[in-house]
Scaffold this active site. Structure first.
Site, PDB file in Angstrom:
ATOM      1  CG  ASP A 100     -14.022   1.537  -2.995  1.00 12.50           C
ATOM      2  OD1 ASP A 100     -14.914   2.399  -2.945  1.00 12.50           O
ATOM      3  OD2 ASP A 100     -13.230   1.428  -3.951  1.00 12.50           O
ATOM      4  CG  HIS A 245     -10.363   0.669   0.889  1.00 11.43           C
ATOM      5  ND1 HIS A 245      -9.404   1.609   0.558  1.00 11.43           N
ATOM      6  CD2 HIS A 245     -10.621  -0.036  -0.238  1.00 11.43           C
ATOM      7  CE1 HIS A 245      -9.090   1.463  -0.725  1.00 11.43           C
ATOM      8  NE2 HIS A 245      -9.811   0.476  -1.228  1.00 11.43           N
TER       9      HIS A 245
END
Length: 283
Positions: A100, A245
């Site tokens: 992400d 992430h």
């Protein structure tokens, strides 16, 4: 006129005619060494391209066919639904890495290199502002076969009215398409917040709201990279969706942990799939 003179004239005429025929049979710009005896046309271009190396000859070739950009759809049973994990048929040991908050300078590039070296495909959820700032990274992700999802424009957690939620999602979708040609029905709400209006709008568009069943916890500012590795390896199950992430902050520890996460999961017998592939495998 003598017979010999007439014979010589016939021979000269024959040679002239033959030369004219040969010259007319070679299209302008075509090398005679190719042995082609037809004018260059679209139907004959592949033959010319096969014989000519890059930068050779003067043949005018049409532009190469445009590669169609992917569209990441979801099966009907997942449209407008919230998905935490998928139960694959026969409990097959497959797992999906989801990443992400990018595209992000340096970190995304490093993670792409690691994934490529290990022949692993993942799913990236892009933030609109990050995409706007790093379009070339986004194009590389698509070119290398990764799946793409929408992660809103601003990465806001707060409650939004329908118009704001629509703008956050649609504005990002529009830029994804403008930048890469990709269309996606995968949406992930920032922070996993499901009650601030974003998930409701995404579901109204029949997108799948993709959550996760396993987190690396790589946003913990105090944890060491080995903790991220342990979190994933200890919690892995068939059909897990792993949260990681590449953007939104300093992700050097995630980069450090990624090779160990990949090798550890492979040692456990897992095969890596994208989220669209995982959804298709769902029971």
């Amino acid at each position: 006129m003598t017979d010999n003179y007439l014979k010589r004239q016939k021979i000269i005429s024959f040679v002239a005619i033959a030369s004219t025929i040969t010259a007319c049979s070679i299209a302008p710009g075509t090398s005679p060494q190719l042995g082609l005896n037809q004018p260059v046309s679209k139907s004959h271009t592949p033959q010319v391209q096969d014989h000519l190396g890059k930068g050779q000859g003067n043949v005018q070739l049409p532009p190469s066919a445009k590669v169609e950009s992917p569209t990441f759809t979801v099966p009907a049973k997942f449209q407008g639904k919230t998905v935490y994990q998928v139960h694959p048929r026969n409990n097959e040991k497959v797992i999906a890495l989801s990443i992400d908050d990018g595209p992000w300078p340096k970190t995304t590039l490093q993670m792409l290199d690691i994934l490529k070296q290990n022949d692993v495909k993942a799913t990236f959820f892009w933030v609109g502002q990050a995409l706007q700032a790093n379009p070339d990274l986004a194009k590389r992700e698509v070119a290398e076969g990764y799946a793409i999802g929408n992660h809103t424009w601003h990465h806001w957690y707060r409650r939004m009215d329908e118009a704001t939620a629509k703008s956050e999602i649609d504005r990002t979708s529009d830029l994804i398409y403008k930048t890469t040609g990709v269309k996606t029905a995968l949406f992930r709400p920032p922070g996993g917040v499901l009650d601030n209006g974003l998930a409701a709008y995404a579901k109204s568009q029949k997108d799948a709201v993709i959550m996760w069943s396993l987190t690396s916890a790589d946003t913990d500012p105090h944890a060491k990279p080995q903790a991220f590795v342990n979190n994933v390896l200890k919690g892995a199950k068939p059909g897990s969706i792993v949260l990681m992430h590449d953007g939104g902050g300093d992700r050097r520890r995630t980069v450090e942990a990624l090779p160990q996460i990949i090798s550890g999961l492979k040692q456990q017998g897992y095969r890596f799939v994208t989220i669209p592939e995982l959804l298709k495998m769902g029971q």
